[in-house]
Design a protein around this motif. Structure first.
Motif, short mmCIF file in Angstrom:
data_model
loop_
_atom_site.label_atom_id
_atom_site.label_comp_id
_atom_site.label_asym_id
_atom_site.label_seq_id
_atom_site.Cartn_x
_atom_site.Cartn_y
_atom_site.Cartn_z
N VAL A 5 0.82 -1.22 0.00
CA VAL A 5 0.00 0.00 0.00
C VAL A 5 0.85 1.27 0.00
O VAL A 5 0.58 2.21 -0.76
CB VAL A 5 -0.96 -0.01 1.21
CG1 VAL A 5 -1.75 1.31 1.26
CG2 VAL A 5 -1.93 -1.18 1.12
N VAL A 6 1.89 1.32 0.84
CA VAL A 6 2.66 2.57 0.98
C VAL A 6 3.39 2.96 -0.31
O VAL A 6 3.22 4.09 -0.79
CB VAL A 6 3.64 2.47 2.16
CG1 VAL A 6 4.57 3.69 2.20
CG2 VAL A 6 2.88 2.37 3.48
N PRO A 7 4.19 2.08 -0.93
CA PRO A 7 4.86 2.49 -2.18
C PRO A 7 3.87 2.83 -3.29
O PRO A 7 4.09 3.78 -4.05
CB PRO A 7 5.70 1.27 -2.55
CG PRO A 7 5.88 0.51 -1.28
CD PRO A 7 4.61 0.71 -0.52
N THR A 8 2.77 2.07 -3.38
CA THR A 8 1.77 2.38 -4.41
C THR A 8 1.12 3.73 -4.12
O THR A 8 0.85 4.52 -5.03
CB THR A 8 0.69 1.28 -4.44
OG1 THR A 8 1.32 0.01 -4.56
CG2 THR A 8 -0.24 1.48 -5.63
N GLY A 9 0.87 4.01 -2.84
CA GLY A 9 0.27 5.29 -2.47
C GLY A 9 1.15 6.47 -2.80
O GLY A 9 0.67 7.56 -3.10
N TYR A 10 2.47 6.27 -2.75
CA TYR A 10 3.39 7.36 -3.09
C TYR A 10 3.26 7.77 -4.56
O TYR A 10 3.73 8.85 -4.94
CB TYR A 10 4.82 6.93 -2.79
CG TYR A 10 5.36 7.52 -1.49
CD1 TYR A 10 6.46 8.35 -1.49
CD2 TYR A 10 4.75 7.23 -0.27
CE1 TYR A 10 6.95 8.88 -0.31
CE2 TYR A 10 5.23 7.76 0.91
CZ TYR A 10 6.33 8.58 0.88
OH TYR A 10 6.82 9.12 2.05
N SER A 11 2.67 6.92 -5.37
CA SER A 11 2.46 7.26 -6.78
C SER A 11 1.01 7.58 -7.09
O SER A 11 0.72 8.38 -7.98
CB SER A 11 2.92 6.10 -7.68
OG SER A 11 4.31 5.92 -7.60
N PHE A 12 0.07 6.96 -6.36
CA PHE A 12 -1.35 7.09 -6.71
C PHE A 12 -2.19 7.82 -5.67
O PHE A 12 -3.32 8.20 -5.96
CB PHE A 12 -1.95 5.69 -6.93
CG PHE A 12 -1.50 5.02 -8.18
CD1 PHE A 12 -2.15 5.26 -9.39
CD2 PHE A 12 -0.43 4.16 -8.19
CE1 PHE A 12 -1.74 4.66 -10.56
CE2 PHE A 12 0.00 3.55 -9.36
CZ PHE A 12 -0.66 3.79 -10.54
N ASN A 13 -1.67 8.03 -4.48
CA ASN A 13 -2.45 8.68 -3.43
C ASN A 13 -1.79 9.99 -3.02
O ASN A 13 -1.13 10.09 -1.99
CB ASN A 13 -2.58 7.74 -2.22
CG ASN A 13 -3.54 8.28 -1.17
OD1 ASN A 13 -4.57 8.86 -1.50
ND2 ASN A 13 -3.20 8.11 0.10
#
Length: 495
Positions: A310-318
């Motif tokens: 969740v965290v690495p994906t959130g750095y790009s999408f959230n």
């Protein structure tokens, strides 16, 4: 006599560090000193640029390996891959809803206060004032298409994303490798063990670099103030103030409501992440704080698999902070250039921003490129209008990055709760500052307390056991000698 157990339970001693020894205090001191140096001696402040950029570069050097190893290790160790896929879908759904709310918050704020009215900016004069650095960002934004972030996911090579620091492509590679290791099974167990060992080594290197965080924050802040000056803050202070106030409102009201739903306190969570937030304030980017966010969320009781995905994906999408900035800046430019936008056109603007904000993730000047790409796609607002806010963008990036960081922390907690993996009681106690043992032995809490090294402690513990054994063996030896003496005496008398 019963032998003492060599496997007796042993807990390392943990004591709270004094406030003056904690990282956040020295980062805060460095930020204040950086502001003073940049303000009083601008040329010296500008000369501090290499100090800040070197630290940020050193941190970025580790972001790719940390993201890759964490995701691969998490997915490879999961028994049910379907659960990983569901977690990804839940995260992307939450990200989209959060981004829409952030865009609408900025849109409503600028429509209420309308700070651009009365500026009456001349587009022709703005074109003549465009600097080389701003022109490069404008060109990059105009050339970027809204759909590029989808096709850009697949890298040209395996090593390219690590060289370029492209987080989206690293996530793509990590998911594929993690699934492959999981699917292969027992034959890939040595690889999985190697990934775990490499993860520990990379985080140890990170702990070395983090000791230089105050120096990096000082250099970055001194350069920002020395380069752009305090006067830049006052020239468009109303827009900066509105952006900060809108961001605080979003964090307290919207993200605070999510935390209340989780039965957690957002202010205590912010206190728990104070070191990371001050680091972001000093360096103007959220990337150096990513490893700390991941480790602290694991310490708070969230499974490594959820955090790693969740965290690495959130750095790009959230990117909640970037979304607020985009809607505020776009509408401000429209108002300042006397470009009337209907409600339908404003909503169309938001729809484009949903995609362009993702396309510029992880790119230098990403917020500016996303804004340019949005205005170019829409075609109704003059792109050169970004020159109106180019000078203050640096001072808005700190708030933008901090809101992005906070949004990803809350998102991970929410997804963990959605997966029924969140230990709310542990998270509440950790956020309150209580010292707890690591969950399931997965992480060590070395953030705000002194933890004795296990090896010396174990050595002392084992030394005590050896001494006890020696004493016992010695007493047994003496007892045997007495028995031997007695038996030999008896033999002599009998003879």
């Amino acid at each position: 006599m019963e032998m003492p157990s060599s496997t007796a339970s042993y807990q390392p001693v943990t004591v709270k560090k004094p406030w003056y020894k904690q990282l956040y205090f020295w980062v805060l001191v460095a930020i204040v000193l950086g502001i003073l140096v940049g303000w009083l001696w601008p040329s010296t402040g500008e000369a501090m640029e290499p100090v800040g950029t070197t630290f940020i570069t050193a941190m970025k050097m580790l972001i790719g390996p940390i993201v890759f190893l964490t995701i691969v290790g998490g997915i490879a160790s999961v028994a049910d891959l379907k659960k990983v896929g569901l977690t990804g879908i839940k995260a992307l759904t939450y990200f989209q809803v959060g981004t829409i709310l952030a865009l609408l918050t900025g849109l409503v704020a600028i429509n209420i206060f309308r700070l651009g009215d009365g500026v009456n900016a001349d587009v022709a004069s703005l074109e003549s004032e465009t600097t080389d650095s701003a022109n490069k960002l404008i060109v990059a934004g105009e050339e970027k298409k809204w759909w590029e972030f989808i096709t850009h996911l697949v890298p040209d090579s395996v090593f390219g994303p690590f060289v370029e620091g492209d987080i989206l492509q690293i996530i793509f590679l990590a998911v594929i490798f993690g699934v492959a290791i999981n699917a292969v099974g027992a034959i890939a167990e040595p690889i999985q063990a190697t990934v775990e060992r490499l993860t520990a080594v990379v985080f140890k290197v990170l702990s070395f670099i983090m000791k230089l965080a105050p120096l990096g924050a000082f250099g970055a802040m001194a350069f920002a103030i020395g380069k752009y000056g305090v006067g830049t803050l006052t020239s468009l202070g109303s827009l900066i103030l509105l952006f900060y106030a809108t961001s605080i409102f979003f964090v307290v009201v919207f993200l605070g409501s999510v935390m209340a739903f989780l039965r957690l306190n957002i202010f205590r969570m912010l206190g728990f992440f104070k070191e990371e937030l001050l680091l972001i304030l000093g360096t103007s980017t959220a990337e150096p704080a990513l490893p700390g966010l991941m480790r602290k969320l694991e310490y708070a009781g969230i499974k490594k698999t959820t955090v790693g995905l969740v965290v690495p994906t959130g750095y790009s999408f959230n990117l909640d902070g970037a979304a607020i900035y985009l809607s505020l800046a776009a509408l401000y430019i429209a108002q300042a250039t006397n470009t009337e936008l209907s409600i339908g056109q404003q909503l169309g603007l938001l729809a484009v921003m949903l995609l362009t904000s993702k396309g510029a993730a992880g790119v230098a000047g990403g917020g500016f490129i996303a804004l340019t790409a949005t205005l170019s796609t829409l075609g109704t607002v003059p792109v050169v209008g970004i020159m109106l806010i180019f000078g203050i963008d640096k001072f808005m990036s700190e708030c933008r990055a901090m809101v992005n960081f906070i949004g990803n922390a809350v998102a991970t907690l929410f997804i963990a709760k959605w997966n029924k993996e969140l230990d709310v009681d542990r998270a509440r106690r950790v956020f309150a500052g209580e010292i707890l043992p690591p969950p399931e032995g997965e992480v060590e809490n070395d953030f705000d307390m002194e933890v004795l090294e296990h090896e010396p402690a174990d050595k002392h513990h084992r030394a005590g056991e050896v001494l006890s054994l020696n004493k016992e063996c010695g007493s047994r030896s003496i007892e045997h000698e007495r028995l031997d003496t007695t038996s030999s005496g008896n033999s002599s008398r009998s003879s």
